[in-house]
Design a protein around this motif. Structure first.
Motif, mmCIF file in Angstrom:
data_model
loop_
_atom_site.group_PDB
_atom_site.id
_atom_site.type_symbol
_atom_site.label_atom_id
_atom_site.label_comp_id
_atom_site.label_asym_id
_atom_site.label_seq_id
_atom_site.Cartn_x
_atom_site.Cartn_y
_atom_site.Cartn_z
ATOM 1 N N PRO A 5 20.255 -4.766 17.885
ATOM 2 C CA PRO A 5 19.244 -4.309 17.287
ATOM 3 C C PRO A 5 19.262 -4.234 15.785
ATOM 4 O O PRO A 5 20.588 -4.050 15.293
ATOM 5 N N CYS A 6 18.366 -4.656 15.065
ATOM 6 C CA CYS A 6 18.570 -4.949 13.573
ATOM 7 C C CYS A 6 17.388 -4.401 12.747
ATOM 8 O O CYS A 6 16.681 -5.100 11.883
ATOM 9 N N ASP A 7 16.973 -3.184 13.061
ATOM 10 C CA ASP A 7 15.693 -2.462 12.345
ATOM 11 C C ASP A 7 15.950 -1.497 11.350
ATOM 12 O O ASP A 7 14.966 -1.029 10.968
ATOM 13 N N SER A 8 17.267 -1.365 11.135
ATOM 14 C CA SER A 8 17.595 -0.558 9.925
ATOM 15 C C SER A 8 17.450 -0.887 8.543
ATOM 16 O O SER A 8 17.942 -1.981 8.352
ATOM 17 N N GLN A 9 16.654 -0.675 7.608
ATOM 18 C CA GLN A 9 16.431 -1.076 6.307
ATOM 19 C C GLN A 9 17.847 -0.937 5.850
ATOM 20 O O GLN A 9 17.991 -1.724 4.804
ATOM 21 N N GLY A 10 18.732 -0.023 5.958
ATOM 22 C CA GLY A 10 20.009 -0.003 5.306
ATOM 23 C C GLY A 10 20.883 -1.192 5.550
ATOM 24 O O GLY A 10 21.552 -1.591 4.787
ATOM 25 N N TRP A 11 20.685 -1.592 6.748
ATOM 26 C CA TRP A 11 21.354 -2.946 7.290
ATOM 27 C C TRP A 11 21.047 -3.979 6.144
ATOM 28 O O TRP A 11 21.946 -4.797 5.965
#
Length: 297
Positions: free
Chosen positions: A151-157
């Protein structure tokens, strides 16, 4: 990638006694018993019936055995696929793998387009889901790990890493086995009236923020609560014996066999993909470009 307690549980379930399992595992029967007791205490559920003649699985134990067997098979299958890739004089890509982020989507691309990627080889490097934060899926990215797939929905990432999106993963609900909705094949918003939904932290991602706002504005009869940190396996263990419904993903459907993953009649989904350093090596940059070319073909 599976905790030893679960592997010990599999051996006890298959052999039917602590003593027989201890011989298979080369540890004492007392050690086997302690691990099973610790697992039952952690999950808050009785897994085995004990008698002077041996052990047998409870209904919860049967479900756990089936689910863990599936996870173990998938993990072993992925590692076997990696072993069959020719490693001679190829650029090595260190792919982080965990229970919740096993790297399967990248492996599927690799197997389907092996000819285009024949100049690279995989090396699986295990990391812990406990390390995942709002800012990073792992502090090892860019050092011990070239990339992580999940999953890659974190804005921080996105602020700290590059992300190559591979697709969208539908949101589902994980339901405890003692919940009245557990036998439903698909849930509607009508089914969710009066229920409590557990979501990851607020401000974790734009996707989740939009979903939370939509639920609060249009479905105020659904109670929303948020976890403090990003999910790990402990979160699933904690809610496996509750009356709450845990937001999950289609790719996590086998994560906790004591919860049933059910489709919901909604359109919420989040991206998944390859997460890697903002300053990738030339080797990794070339690999990412190859994957992009494959996806655009």
């Amino acid at each position: 990638m599976i905790v030893q307690m679960y592997l010990t549980f599999l051996r006890v379930a298959e052999s039917g006694s602590f003593s027989k399992a201890s011989k298979i595992l080369f540890i004492s029967p007392v050690s086997v018993m302690k691990q099973i007791n610790a697992l039952e205490n952690q999950l808050g559920i009785k897994l085995l019936n004990r008698s002077p003649h041996g052990t047998s699985l409870t209904l919860a134990g049967q479900r756990l055995y089936t689910g863990i067997s599936v996870i173990l098979h998938e993990s072993n299958d992925m590692l076997e696929q990696v072993k069959h890739i020719d490693n001679t004089e190829k650029a090595e890509i260190k792919v982080g793998a965990s229970i919740m982020r096993p790297g399967t989507p990248l492996m599927n691309i690799w197997q389907k387009h092996n000819a285009a990627l024949q100049s690279y080889k995989f090396r699986i490097v295990l990391f812990s889901d406990d390390d995942v934060t709002l800012d990073s899926p792992s502090t090892q990215l860019g050092t011990n790990l070239d990339c992580i797939v999940g999953p890659c929905d974190s804005q921080g990432w996105y602020d700290h890493y590059n992300v190559l999106k591979l697709g969208m993963d539908p949101f589902r609900l994980a339901i405890p086995q003692n919940h009245p909705l557990v036998d439903k094949k698909e849930l509607t918003f009508t089914d969710l009236r009066g229920q409590t939904l557990v979501l990851p932290p607020r401000n974790a991602s734009p996707v989740l923020d939009k979903m939370t706002t939509d639920l609060e504005n249009n479905h105020s009869d659904i109670n929303i609560i948020h976890t403090f940190n990003f999910y790990n396996t402990d979160v699933f263990n904690r809610y496996a014996n509750s009356r709450d419904l845990l937001l999950t993903r289609d790719t996590w459907r086998n994560l906790n066999p004591l919860m049933k993953t059910v489709k919901v009649k909604w359109n919420y989904a989040s991206p998944y993909g390859v997460i890697y350093s903002k300053s990738p090596s030339q080797k990794l940059q070339s690999f990412i470009q190859k994957i992009q070319t494959i996806l655009l073909a």
